[in-house]
Design a protein around this motif. Structure first.
Motif, PDB file in Angstrom:
ATOM      1  N   ASP A  35       0.812  -1.289   0.055  1.00 27.78           N
ATOM      2  CA  ASP A  35       0.021   0.095  -0.076  1.00 27.78           C
ATOM      3  C   ASP A  35       0.822   1.269  -0.023  1.00 27.78           C
ATOM      4  N   CYS A  36       0.387   2.424  -0.464  1.00 28.69           N
ATOM      5  CA  CYS A  36       1.030   3.741  -0.477  1.00 28.69           C
ATOM      6  C   CYS A  36       1.112   4.117   0.846  1.00 28.69           C
ATOM      7  N   VAL A  37       2.361   4.696   1.122  1.00 26.57           N
ATOM      8  CA  VAL A  37       2.692   5.199   2.508  1.00 26.57           C
ATOM      9  C   VAL A  37       1.797   6.513   2.868  1.00 26.57           C
ATOM     10  N   LEU A  38       1.417   7.157   1.629  1.00 21.96           N
ATOM     11  CA  LEU A  38       0.806   8.482   1.667  1.00 21.96           C
ATOM     12  C   LEU A  38      -0.771   8.368   1.659  1.00 21.96           C
ATOM     13  N   CYS A  39      -1.318   7.709   0.636  1.00 20.94           N
ATOM     14  CA  CYS A  39      -2.587   7.691   0.535  1.00 20.94           C
ATOM     15  C   CYS A  39      -3.361   6.318   0.875  1.00 20.94           C
ATOM     16  N   GLY A  40      -2.596   5.240   0.808  1.00 19.56           N
ATOM     17  CA  GLY A  40      -2.897   4.055   1.445  1.00 19.56           C
ATOM     18  C   GLY A  40      -3.424   3.136   0.110  1.00 19.56           C
ATOM     19  N   LYS A  41      -3.712   3.635  -1.215  1.00 14.39           N
ATOM     20  CA  LYS A  41      -3.900   2.933  -2.351  1.00 14.39           C
ATOM     21  C   LYS A  41      -2.767   1.780  -2.787  1.00 14.39           C
ATOM     22  N   PRO A  42      -3.191   0.806  -3.491  1.00 12.23           N
ATOM     23  CA  PRO A  42      -2.378  -0.280  -3.960  1.00 12.23           C
ATOM     24  C   PRO A  42      -1.208   0.298  -4.816  1.00 12.23           C
ATOM     25  N   GLY A  51      11.723  -0.201   1.574  1.00  9.91           N
ATOM     26  CA  GLY A  51      11.971   1.237   1.534  1.00  9.91           C
ATOM     27  C   GLY A  51      10.415   1.961   1.549  1.00  9.91           C
ATOM     28  N   ILE A  52      10.405   3.279   0.950  1.00 10.03           N
ATOM     29  CA  ILE A  52       8.860   3.834   0.971  1.00 10.03           C
ATOM     30  C   ILE A  52       8.359   3.390  -0.539  1.00 10.03           C
ATOM     31  N   THR A  53       7.067   3.049  -0.383  1.00 11.37           N
ATOM     32  CA  THR A  53       6.425   2.527  -1.293  1.00 11.37           C
ATOM     33  C   THR A  53       5.358   3.566  -1.612  1.00 11.37           C
ATOM     34  N   LEU A  54       5.116   4.219  -2.865  1.00 13.73           N
ATOM     35  CA  LEU A  54       4.405   5.164  -3.466  1.00 13.73           C
ATOM     36  C   LEU A  54       3.386   4.730  -4.554  1.00 13.73           C
ATOM     37  N   CYS A  55       2.303   4.971  -4.515  1.00 11.45           N
ATOM     38  CA  CYS A  55       1.388   4.542  -5.925  1.00 11.45           C
ATOM     39  C   CYS A  55       1.884   5.759  -6.903  1.00 11.45           C
ATOM     40  N   PRO A  56       1.696   5.193  -8.049  1.00 11.37           N
ATOM     41  CA  PRO A  56       2.087   6.182  -9.176  1.00 11.37           C
ATOM     42  C   PRO A  56       1.663   7.632  -9.365  1.00 11.37           C
ATOM     43  N   VAL A  57       0.476   7.864  -8.581  1.00  5.83           N
ATOM     44  CA  VAL A  57       0.169   9.305  -8.664  1.00  5.83           C
ATOM     45  C   VAL A  57       0.739  10.168  -7.529  1.00  5.83           C
ATOM     46  N   CYS A  58       1.086   9.352  -6.372  1.00  4.26           N
ATOM     47  CA  CYS A  58       1.888   9.998  -5.377  1.00  4.26           C
ATOM     48  C   CYS A  58       3.344  10.112  -5.618  1.00  4.26           C
TER      49      CYS A  58
END
Length: 70
Positions: A35-42, A51-58
């Motif tokens: 899950d994205c660490v900022l918004c929670g989306k996959p 490490g830090i995982t972000l969705c494409p938008v974030c």
């Protein structure tokens, strides 16, 4: 007793595997994504990614914030 019963643990607690009917072990099943660490989306990264995982938008927004403006 044994440490891993197959029904308890982080994956069972979050409901990411097994409950949806798809398994990551089969070739046709989708792997569990982090899950994205900022918004929670996959994200497009597996749960084992470090490490830090972000969705494409974030990820794009973060690149815009950190880019040189001059």
């Amino acid at each position: 007793m044994t440490e891993n019963t197959g029904t308890a643990g982080p994956a069972a607690a979050t409901g990411n595997t097994g409950a949806s009917g798809t398994t990551g072990a089969s070739g046709s099943g989708s792997p569990a994504y982090a899950d994205c660490v900022l918004c929670g989306k996959p994200t497009e990264y597996p749960e084992s990614h470090r490490g830090i995982t972000l969705c494409p938008v974030c990820e794009w927004q973060e690149a815009q914030r950190t880019a040189c403006s001059g």
